[in-house]
Scaffold this motif. Structure first.
Motif, PDB file in Angstrom:
ATOM      1  N   LEU A  49       1.034  -1.186  -0.012  1.00 13.95           N
ATOM      2  CA  LEU A  49      -0.009  -0.040   0.020  1.00 13.95           C
ATOM      3  C   LEU A  49       0.919   1.295   0.056  1.00 13.95           C
ATOM      4  N   ILE A  50       1.915   1.177   0.934  1.00 10.65           N
ATOM      5  CA  ILE A  50       2.965   2.266   0.822  1.00 10.65           C
ATOM      6  C   ILE A  50       3.598   2.705  -0.464  1.00 10.65           C
ATOM      7  N   LEU A  51       4.179   1.536  -1.015  1.00 11.79           N
ATOM      8  CA  LEU A  51       4.379   1.622  -2.343  1.00 11.79           C
ATOM      9  C   LEU A  51       3.641   2.211  -3.510  1.00 11.79           C
ATOM     10  N   ARG A  52       2.402   1.712  -3.393  1.00 10.60           N
ATOM     11  CA  ARG A  52       1.275   2.369  -4.250  1.00 10.60           C
ATOM     12  C   ARG A  52       1.122   3.760  -4.172  1.00 10.60           C
ATOM     13  N   LEU A  53       0.984   4.170  -2.929  1.00  2.56           N
ATOM     14  CA  LEU A  53       0.814   5.471  -2.636  1.00  2.56           C
ATOM     15  C   LEU A  53       1.753   6.408  -2.974  1.00  2.56           C
ATOM     16  N   THR A  54       3.172   5.775  -2.850  1.00  2.20           N
ATOM     17  CA  THR A  54       4.239   6.588  -3.112  1.00  2.20           C
ATOM     18  C   THR A  54       4.689   6.660  -4.822  1.00  2.20           C
ATOM     19  N   ARG A  55       4.787   5.437  -5.321  1.00  2.00           N
ATOM     20  CA  ARG A  55       5.025   5.328  -6.554  1.00  2.00           C
ATOM     21  C   ARG A  55       3.923   5.657  -7.438  1.00  2.00           C
ATOM     22  N   ASP A  56       2.914   5.074  -7.429  1.00  2.00           N
ATOM     23  CA  ASP A  56       1.790   5.423  -8.441  1.00  2.00           C
ATOM     24  C   ASP A  56       1.028   6.948  -8.148  1.00  2.00           C
ATOM     25  N   MET A  57       0.980   7.457  -7.033  1.00  2.00           N
ATOM     26  CA  MET A  57       0.135   8.407  -6.719  1.00  2.00           C
ATOM     27  C   MET A  57       1.067   9.736  -6.283  1.00  2.00           C
ATOM     28  N   GLY A  58       2.646   9.579  -6.301  1.00  2.00           N
ATOM     29  CA  GLY A  58       3.299  10.622  -5.968  1.00  2.00           C
ATOM     30  C   GLY A  58       3.201  11.199  -4.489  1.00  2.00           C
ATOM     31  N   ILE A  59       2.841  10.437  -3.538  1.00  2.00           N
ATOM     32  CA  ILE A  59       2.408  11.156  -2.222  1.00  2.00           C
ATOM     33  C   ILE A  59       3.841  10.820  -1.640  1.00  2.00           C
ATOM     34  N   ASN A  60       4.071  11.894  -0.766  1.00  2.00           N
ATOM     35  CA  ASN A  60       5.421  11.573   0.039  1.00  2.00           C
ATOM     36  C   ASN A  60       5.314  10.888   1.181  1.00  2.00           C
ATOM     37  N   LEU A  61       6.126  10.586   2.083  1.00  2.00           N
ATOM     38  CA  LEU A  61       6.095   9.878   3.015  1.00  2.00           C
ATOM     39  C   LEU A  61       5.193  10.219   4.397  1.00  2.00           C
ATOM     40  N   ALA A  62       5.263  11.780   4.383  1.00  5.68           N
ATOM     41  CA  ALA A  62       4.731  12.499   5.612  1.00  5.68           C
ATOM     42  C   ALA A  62       3.040  12.157   5.067  1.00  5.68           C
ATOM     43  N   GLY A  63       2.654  12.117   3.730  1.00  2.00           N
ATOM     44  CA  GLY A  63       1.384  12.240   3.386  1.00  2.00           C
ATOM     45  C   GLY A  63       0.811  10.827   3.531  1.00  2.00           C
ATOM     46  N   VAL A  64       1.615   9.809   3.290  1.00  4.09           N
ATOM     47  CA  VAL A  64       1.401   8.475   3.720  1.00  4.09           C
ATOM     48  C   VAL A  64       1.220   8.146   5.044  1.00  4.09           C
ATOM     49  N   ASP A  65       1.974   8.793   5.814  1.00  5.46           N
ATOM     50  CA  ASP A  65       1.689   8.461   7.308  1.00  5.46           C
ATOM     51  C   ASP A  65       0.263   9.243   7.788  1.00  5.46           C
TER      52      ASP A  65
END
Length: 123
Positions: free
Chosen positions: A57-73
């Motif tokens: 899920l983290i990888l999909r959010l960062t790679r596919d949607m361009g969300i940074n780790l703070a946003g993922v958190d």
């Protein structure tokens, strides 16, 4: 051999290889508080299938949607909060239905929702 969803059985090298990421990325996710792998007595990280699904899920959010780790958190915390609220609502519905039925426990849940993140792959 079938494993429990929460049983920590996978080494960091295995998880990194399966997900095609560098072990350092997994260590960074841990430092950021996004994942919490179990540790053996020798301090070796072990990941469960639940951990792996969370990493996906983290990888999909960062790679596919361009969300940074703070946003993922933030997204992961909100997702957990929504799940907790849904559980509480279901408990309250159960309590309410018991009271409405004079103490007899006949629960009817009329509406149940779930917060899912759905990703569509580009063709």
């Amino acid at each position: 051999m079938e494993h429990n969803y929460d049983e920590p059985v996978y080494l960091i090298s295995v998880v990194a290889k399966v997900l095609s990421i560098h072990p350092q990325t997994l260590r960074q996710y841990e430092r950021e508080g996004l994942i919490e792998p179990s540790r053996t007595d020798g301090k070796i990280r072990l990941y469960s299938q639940r951990d792996i699904d969370r990493i996906k899920l983290i990888l999909r959010l960062t790679r596919d949607m361009g969300i940074n780790l703070a946003g993922v958190d933030v997204i992961l915390k909100l997702k957990n909060q929504i799940q907790e609220f849904e559980s509480l609502i279901n408990e309250l519905r159960l309590e309410l239905s018991k009271k409405e039925n004079g103490g007899k426990s006949k629960a009817v849940i009329k509406h149940q929702s779930s917060f899912d993140l759905i990703f569509y792959e580009k063709k």
